[in-house]
Design a protein around this motif. Structure first.
Motif, PDB file in Angstrom:
ATOM      1  N   ILE A 108     -71.880  31.563  29.645  1.00  0.00           N
ATOM      2  CA  ILE A 108     -72.520  30.490  29.741  1.00  0.00           C
ATOM      3  C   ILE A 108     -71.618  29.337  29.275  1.00  0.00           C
ATOM      4  N   ARG A 109     -70.542  28.635  29.106  1.00  0.00           N
ATOM      5  CA  ARG A 109     -69.614  28.079  29.007  1.00  0.00           C
ATOM      6  C   ARG A 109     -69.714  27.462  30.600  1.00  0.00           C
ATOM      7  N   HIS A 110     -69.473  28.534  31.007  1.00  0.00           N
ATOM      8  CA  HIS A 110     -68.695  28.675  32.249  1.00  0.00           C
ATOM      9  C   HIS A 110     -69.674  27.297  32.888  1.00  0.00           C
ATOM     10  N   ARG A 111     -71.188  28.613  33.284  1.00  0.00           N
ATOM     11  CA  ARG A 111     -72.184  28.393  33.851  1.00  0.00           C
ATOM     12  C   ARG A 111     -72.447  26.460  33.402  1.00  0.00           C
ATOM     13  N   LYS A 112     -72.222  26.555  31.846  1.00  0.00           N
ATOM     14  CA  LYS A 112     -72.691  24.227  31.726  1.00  0.00           C
ATOM     15  C   LYS A 112     -71.776  23.707  32.423  1.00  0.00           C
ATOM     16  N   ALA A 113     -70.464  24.359  32.985  1.00  0.00           N
ATOM     17  CA  ALA A 113     -69.468  23.183  32.901  1.00  0.00           C
ATOM     18  C   ALA A 113     -69.594  23.127  35.196  1.00  0.00           C
ATOM     19  N   ARG A 114     -70.114  23.966  35.524  1.00  0.00           N
ATOM     20  CA  ARG A 114     -70.701  23.906  36.480  1.00  0.00           C
ATOM     21  C   ARG A 114     -71.717  23.568  37.285  1.00  0.00           C
ATOM     22  N   GLN A 115     -72.206  23.227  35.771  1.00  0.00           N
ATOM     23  CA  GLN A 115     -73.631  21.765  36.119  1.00  0.00           C
ATOM     24  C   GLN A 115     -73.349  20.405  36.555  1.00  0.00           C
TER      25      GLN A 115
END
Length: 278
Positions: A150-157
């Protein structure tokens, strides 16, 4: 020469393009090595991305291979000398390599396109929606693995390049979580669709005979069309597609899907109507 333990997708792509140039020139690795005055094993290591290659050697190889596309050569040189240590490196050893490769490719992309059938694209997901998606994964993730994803996905955004998402109505109606999660996701889509760099289009259920929207894909634009990449999700990771013939096929497919979808205004109207149903 120090061998790389885990080449990145960008390093592999450079290696692949150098191999393609050599093969197009009709040379084997031994002949290429002789042109550089190195052992054949070094060419093998370069073309398998196990070893880096300098700017000078990229230019010499391009010359030996009779490549006259200066723009392409400069793009390869940029890839060769790139020493970016991106934010995604903090996840190395904790997340699957394909997650990091996708992040690296997105970082260097000039534009992004996505066709989504069953899920809202990751770059547009709310945290609650992402949590529901990752929580449904088999085998189940540990709580630490879930939070990392989840943290990685938020960073990609945190992207700012042009992004176009074509989303099938099915993805908007399927409840990956509860009713509140689905509604929050639709509201977020409406908000993001107003951003200057984001375009959201919807493929409605009532579009007759549209079989082209049967598969998900992510299209990442490179510095040149021949350096574009298509990412397809697979059961055990992501598949990265970069052959010129396949890129042309996916490029054509996306444009046909785009042309058949609702325009951005109509798409927002449909999304808004779906939020009221929840």
């Amino acid at each position: 020469m120090v061998k790389r333990r885990e080449p990145t997708a960008r390093q592999v792509r450079l290696a692949t393009e150098l191999r393609r140039l050599r093969e197009a020139a009709g040379l084997n690795s031994r002949q290429a090595a002789a042109l550089l005055g190195v052992a054949p094993a070094q060419i093998t290591h370069i073309e398998s991305a196990l070893a880096g290659v300098s700017e000078q050697r990229v230019r010499r190889l391009a010359s030996h291979y009779a490549c006259t596309d200066s723009e392409f050569i400069e793009a390869l040189v940029a890839m060769a000398i790139d020493r970016t240590q991106g934010w995604w490196e903090e996840y190395r050893g904790f997340l699957p390599t394909s997650f990091l490769d996708l992040s690296e490719l997105e970082h260097h992309a000039r534009f992004l396109r996505h066709v989504a059938i069953l899920y809202v694209p990751g770059l547009l997901q709310t945290e609650g929606y992402s949590r529901a998606v990752f929580s449904s994964r088999l085998p189940e993730l540990t709580s630490d693995e879930l939070e990392l994803r989840i943290r990685h996905r938020k960073a990609r955004q945190r992207f700012t390049i042009p992004y176009e998402a074509v989303i099938h109505e099915a993805a908007l109606r399927i409840r990956v979580g509860d009713r509140d999660t689905s509604r929050a996701q639709l509201v977020r889509l409406l908000e993001l669709s107003e951003a200057d760099h984001i375009t959201v289009r919807v493929i409605p259920f009532d579009l007759d005979g549209f079989a082209r929207a049967s598969s998900t894909m992510t299209y990442l634009g490179g510095p040149l069309p021949k350096l574009d990449t298509v990412v397809r999700d697979a059961l055990h990771g992501s598949a990265f597609i970069d052959s010129e013939a396949q890129l042309k096929t996916y490029r054509t497919s996306f444009h046909k899907v785009e042309a058949a979808s609702l325009d951005p205004g109509q798409s927002r109207d449909l999304i808004h109507s779906l939020t009221k149903e929840l």
